[in-house]
Design a protein around this motif. Sequence first.
Motif, PDB file in Angstrom:
ATOM      1  N   ALA A 216       0.806  -1.215   0.000  1.00 41.33           N
ATOM      2  CA  ALA A 216       0.000   0.000   0.000  1.00 41.33           C
ATOM      3  C   ALA A 216       0.842   1.270   0.000  1.00 41.33           C
ATOM      4  O   ALA A 216       0.370   2.325  -0.433  1.00 41.33           O
ATOM      5  N   THR A 217       2.084   1.168   0.503  1.00 41.90           N
ATOM      6  CA  THR A 217       2.944   2.351   0.565  1.00 41.90           C
ATOM      7  C   THR A 217       3.867   2.488  -0.640  1.00 41.90           C
ATOM      8  O   THR A 217       4.691   3.396  -0.681  1.00 41.90           O
ATOM      9  N   GLU A 219       4.875   3.489  -4.460  1.00 44.15           N
ATOM     10  CA  GLU A 219       4.506   4.652  -5.253  1.00 44.15           C
ATOM     11  C   GLU A 219       3.313   4.332  -6.163  1.00 44.15           C
ATOM     12  O   GLU A 219       3.269   3.288  -6.810  1.00 44.15           O
ATOM     13  N   ASP A 220       2.356   5.247  -6.182  1.00 41.19           N
ATOM     14  CA  ASP A 220       1.152   5.142  -7.020  1.00 41.19           C
ATOM     15  C   ASP A 220       0.232   3.986  -6.624  1.00 41.19           C
ATOM     16  O   ASP A 220      -0.657   3.607  -7.393  1.00 41.19           O
ATOM     17  N   ALA A 221       0.433   3.426  -5.428  1.00 41.92           N
ATOM     18  CA  ALA A 221      -0.444   2.341  -4.984  1.00 41.92           C
ATOM     19  C   ALA A 221      -1.853   2.874  -4.715  1.00 41.92           C
ATOM     20  O   ALA A 221      -2.024   3.947  -4.138  1.00 41.92           O
ATOM     21  N   ASP A 222      -2.850   2.123  -5.129  1.00 42.90           N
ATOM     22  CA  ASP A 222      -4.248   2.494  -4.934  1.00 42.90           C
ATOM     23  C   ASP A 222      -4.946   1.352  -4.202  1.00 42.90           C
ATOM     24  O   ASP A 222      -5.008   0.227  -4.722  1.00 42.90           O
ATOM     25  N   PRO A 223      -5.454   1.582  -2.994  1.00 48.71           N
ATOM     26  CA  PRO A 223      -6.067   0.483  -2.236  1.00 48.71           C
ATOM     27  C   PRO A 223      -7.232  -0.181  -2.955  1.00 48.71           C
ATOM     28  O   PRO A 223      -7.452  -1.386  -2.806  1.00 48.71           O
ATOM     29  N   VAL A 224      -7.972   0.601  -3.723  1.00 47.59           N
ATOM     30  CA  VAL A 224      -9.088   0.015  -4.477  1.00 47.59           C
ATOM     31  C   VAL A 224      -8.569  -1.007  -5.489  1.00 47.59           C
ATOM     32  O   VAL A 224      -9.080  -2.124  -5.609  1.00 47.59           O
ATOM     33  N   GLN A 225      -7.513  -0.624  -6.215  1.00 43.37           N
ATOM     34  CA  GLN A 225      -6.950  -1.524  -7.217  1.00 43.37           C
ATOM     35  C   GLN A 225      -6.260  -2.714  -6.569  1.00 43.37           C
ATOM     36  O   GLN A 225      -6.356  -3.844  -7.056  1.00 43.37           O
ATOM     37  N   ARG A 227      -7.041  -4.137  -3.789  1.00 45.29           N
ATOM     38  CA  ARG A 227      -8.081  -5.082  -3.364  1.00 45.29           C
ATOM     39  C   ARG A 227      -8.639  -5.841  -4.557  1.00 45.29           C
ATOM     40  O   ARG A 227      -8.856  -7.064  -4.497  1.00 45.29           O
TER      41      ARG A 227
END
Length: 280
Positions: A216-217, A219-225, A227
């Motif tokens: 999650a940390t 770069e450019d990580a998206d929690p929605v994606q 998951r």
Amino acid sequence: MTKIAVIGGGKIGEALIGGLLSGDYDPTDIVVANRRPERSDELKERYGVTAVDDDATAVENADIAFLCVKPYDTLGVVESIADVVDHNDTDTILVSMAAGITLSSLEGIASAGTAIVRVMPNTPMLVGKGVNVIARGRFVSDEQLETVSDLLGLLGYTAEVKESQMDAATAVSGSGPAYFFLVLEAMTDAGVNLGLPRELAKELASQTALGASTMATQEDADPVQLRANVSSPGGTTSAATRALDENGLRTAFYRAMEACAKKSEELGKPASKSDNSGEN
């Protein structure tokens, strides 16, 4: 090296000391004062810092004084050290680590022109993974803010916000570790009920949290994606997350964090004092 005073040797004070030392800070440049002398002695023995009997002595010629006391004690501490800070040879920076206490309240008690920084910390700074959210007072220079930020950077991640955002930040990061610990507790209990040994269930949940937080940390990580990437249509993960949504997970988190932010706001109001107001 910068001389640091730590007023209050509770969980946040100890986490601060431990985090600074993990960042190779010299313990002889740290002075700690606590209302219980035995606690000061304990920190002295454990970390090699200097322990003194009172707050005023601790802040004598300190470059930075971290106020790690409960919110309802913070203004009293500022009042008790104001004269010493005013007469120090150096421009001492006061750093309040208390939830809820506003910069205007702190500046109203301190001597005129005192540089004050408000910080919302969290306890993972003890292992160098803390989050410290910073709001600067009226008399804090860019150089002074950078000094405080650099020190807190030894403890993990730092971010500057407007003071109006501090209650929301408290709800997200200040109290955030407790939410994750509660989730780990719930996952462990569920694993046991499903047939796993408790220690194995706890280790699986904890290691999974570590891996997920690392992803999650990035770069450019998206929690929605992230998951979605582990949720195959009609699969096990989709069944689990659907059950969480159906049981009100999102609403529960919102209500919890809303309550946290409101409590933080209440702590900044005059005469606010309760048994739990020292929690972060």
